[in-house]
Motif scaffolding. Structure first.
Motif, short mmCIF file in Angstrom:
data_model
loop_
_atom_site.label_atom_id
_atom_site.label_comp_id
_atom_site.label_asym_id
_atom_site.label_seq_id
_atom_site.Cartn_x
_atom_site.Cartn_y
_atom_site.Cartn_z
N THR A 105 0.98 -1.29 -0.05
CA THR A 105 0.28 0.03 0.09
C THR A 105 0.99 0.98 0.01
O THR A 105 2.12 1.30 0.08
CB THR A 105 -0.77 0.03 1.31
N PRO A 106 0.30 2.30 -0.45
CA PRO A 106 1.06 3.66 -0.19
C PRO A 106 1.79 3.84 1.08
O PRO A 106 2.39 4.63 1.53
CB PRO A 106 0.28 4.73 -0.65
N GLN A 107 0.98 3.24 2.30
CA GLN A 107 1.60 3.31 3.46
C GLN A 107 2.58 2.51 3.92
O GLN A 107 2.98 2.69 5.11
CB GLN A 107 0.14 3.42 4.32
N HIS A 108 3.06 1.65 3.13
CA HIS A 108 4.11 0.63 3.33
C HIS A 108 5.23 1.53 3.75
O HIS A 108 5.66 2.51 3.27
CB HIS A 108 4.50 0.16 2.12
N PRO A 109 5.78 1.06 4.87
CA PRO A 109 7.24 1.89 5.38
C PRO A 109 8.13 2.18 4.49
O PRO A 109 8.83 2.96 4.28
CB PRO A 109 7.46 1.17 6.80
N ALA A 110 8.37 1.13 3.49
CA ALA A 110 9.51 1.39 2.61
C ALA A 110 9.16 2.56 1.65
O ALA A 110 10.16 2.90 0.96
CB ALA A 110 9.56 0.04 1.83
N TYR A 180 4.28 3.08 13.25
CA TYR A 180 3.81 1.70 12.84
C TYR A 180 3.99 0.88 14.41
O TYR A 180 5.03 1.04 15.08
CB TYR A 180 4.99 1.00 11.82
N ALA A 181 3.28 -0.28 14.28
CA ALA A 181 3.28 -1.24 15.55
C ALA A 181 3.31 -2.73 15.38
O ALA A 181 2.27 -2.81 14.20
CB ALA A 181 2.63 -0.52 16.62
N MET A 182 4.05 -3.56 15.77
CA MET A 182 3.29 -5.09 15.58
C MET A 182 2.67 -5.22 16.83
O MET A 182 3.09 -5.25 17.90
CB MET A 182 4.42 -5.85 15.35
N MET A 183 1.42 -5.52 16.85
CA MET A 183 0.23 -5.65 17.76
C MET A 183 -0.60 -6.79 17.72
O MET A 183 -1.03 -7.40 16.70
CB MET A 183 -0.47 -4.54 18.20
N GLU A 184 -0.76 -7.27 18.90
CA GLU A 184 -1.74 -8.29 18.90
C GLU A 184 -3.25 -7.65 18.85
O GLU A 184 -3.51 -6.69 19.06
CB GLU A 184 -1.84 -8.77 20.49
N THR A 185 -3.98 -8.53 17.99
CA THR A 185 -5.24 -7.91 17.63
C THR A 185 -6.15 -7.45 18.81
O THR A 185 -6.88 -6.40 18.97
CB THR A 185 -5.96 -8.75 16.64
N ARG A 186 -5.98 -8.04 20.04
CA ARG A 186 -6.82 -7.66 21.15
C ARG A 186 -6.48 -6.36 21.65
O ARG A 186 -7.11 -5.46 22.32
CB ARG A 186 -7.02 -8.77 22.28
N LEU A 187 -4.94 -5.86 21.68
CA LEU A 187 -4.52 -4.64 21.84
C LEU A 187 -4.99 -3.73 21.11
O LEU A 187 -5.49 -2.44 21.64
CB LEU A 187 -2.99 -4.67 21.94
N ALA A 188 -4.90 -3.92 19.74
CA ALA A 188 -5.50 -2.87 18.88
C ALA A 188 -6.94 -2.67 19.18
O ALA A 188 -7.26 -1.48 18.98
CB ALA A 188 -5.34 -3.49 17.45
N GLU A 189 -7.72 -3.71 19.35
CA GLU A 189 -9.03 -3.49 19.63
C GLU A 189 -9.21 -2.90 21.06
O GLU A 189 -10.25 -1.84 21.03
CB GLU A 189 -9.83 -4.84 19.83
N LEU A 190 -8.58 -2.98 21.99
CA LEU A 190 -8.61 -1.99 23.31
C LEU A 190 -8.51 -0.65 22.99
O LEU A 190 -9.16 0.16 23.43
CB LEU A 190 -7.43 -2.61 24.29
N LEU A 191 -7.19 -0.51 22.21
CA LEU A 191 -6.68 0.93 21.96
C LEU A 191 -7.98 1.67 21.24
O LEU A 191 -8.50 2.89 21.39
CB LEU A 191 -5.53 1.12 21.42
N ALA A 192 -8.67 0.91 20.20
CA ALA A 192 -9.63 1.65 19.12
C ALA A 192 -10.91 1.62 20.33
O ALA A 192 -11.63 2.75 20.07
CB ALA A 192 -10.25 0.48 18.25
N ARG A 193 -11.26 0.95 21.21
CA ARG A 193 -12.31 1.32 22.34
C ARG A 193 -12.23 2.46 22.94
O ARG A 193 -13.09 3.22 23.31
CB ARG A 193 -12.46 0.03 22.92
N GLN A 194 -10.93 2.78 23.11
CA GLN A 194 -10.47 4.00 23.90
C GLN A 194 -10.55 5.35 23.01
O GLN A 194 -10.15 6.34 23.48
CB GLN A 194 -9.38 3.70 24.73
N GLY A 195 -10.55 4.98 21.74
CA GLY A 195 -10.53 6.06 20.71
C GLY A 195 -9.17 6.09 19.87
O GLY A 195 -9.16 7.08 19.09
N LEU A 196 -8.09 5.47 20.27
CA LEU A 196 -6.89 5.25 19.37
C LEU A 196 -7.14 4.25 18.31
O LEU A 196 -6.81 3.12 18.54
CB LEU A 196 -5.65 5.05 20.09
#
Length: 252
Positions: A105-110, A180-196
């Motif tokens: 994608t255009p957001q690929h870090p490279a 960028y971050a490599m995250m467990e999906t449950r952490l990404a979901e937790l942050l999303a619930r908090q607005g991030l």
């Protein structure tokens, strides 16, 4: 307890700081060893001499710690890695270790100028600050025999969020456009619930457990924090507590 009160309670019981000395970084490496090696087995103990979990990125990372005020115990840690033009270690860890999982994608870090990108990694929360009373015994014992009041235990779920808020502050101060971050999906979901809300940029793969690559742009990061009743107080806590060290570290 009212959700809006929790960040203020967290600030009362915990304090953020940058690990800007060898001794402070060593404390973080020791905690990462306990979490990544002994508890979860993500890294081999044989690869961590002296009971310290570290890698080639640590010397150029900004390490953030959160300590329990009363006991002084290190409750958690996280680090921020800047990309560089160095051909040996210029790539971010997710580019180096998880390249096959990344989407084109255009957001690929490279595809982004190196000076605009960074990676948040090595989030770790000490076991005793992830479990509340009655949720089971830890095989390696308690941290300094901690017996904390339930009022303090109620703030434990915000520790990871406070560390991410601290990284957001560092990202903003460093002027980085993409995180960028490599995250467990449950952490990404937790942050999303908090607005991030981080956007997936790769498929789920096995890397220190099941994780996926995510990114967030600078403006979205800041607007999300400003709109969150939980994250904004945590960001303000990070700004208040980290500003003196950050100014010295980033501005010389």
């Amino acid at each position: 307890m009212n959700e809006a009160i929790l960040p203020e309670r967290l600030k009362r019981y915990f304090v953020l700081s940058l690990a800007d000395t060898p001794q402070r970084r060593r404390e973080i490496y020791r905690l990462r060893y306990e979490i990544y090696c002994r508890e979860f087995g993500y890294e081999r103990e044989a690869d961590c001499p002296g009971g310290l979990e570290r890698d080639e990125y640590d010397d150029r990372a900004i390490h953030c710690a959160i300590h329990h005020r009363d006991s002084g115990v290190l409750a958690g840690c996280i680090r921020l890695i800047m990309a560089s033009e160095d051909p040996e270690i210029g790539q971010l860890p997710l580019e180096r270790h998880c390249a096959e999982s990344l989407y084109e994608t255009p957001q690929h870090p490279a595809r982004i100028p190196r000076e605009q990108i960074c990676e948040v990694s090595r989030l770790g929360i000490r076991y005793q600050f992830r479990r509340r009373r009655g949720e089971g015994e830890h095989p390696f014992g308690s941290a300094a025999g901690l017996q904390l009041p339930r009022e303090q235990e109620r703030t434990f779920p915000l520790l990871a969020s406070a560390l991410f808020a601290a990284e957001a502050y560092l990202v903003y101060e460093a002027g980085k456009q993409y995180s960028y971050a490599m995250m467990e999906t449950r952490l990404a979901e937790l942050l999303a619930r908090q607005g991030l809300v981080f956007t997936p940029i790769g498929r789920v793969m096995r890397y220190h457990g099941k994780r996926a690559a995510y990114y967030i742009e600078r403006e979205e990061l800041m607007s999300s924090i400003r709109a969150s009743r939980l994250l904004l107080p945590l960001y303000e806590m990070a700004e208040e507590q980290l500003a003196p060290q950050t100014a010295q570290l980033l501005r010389g």
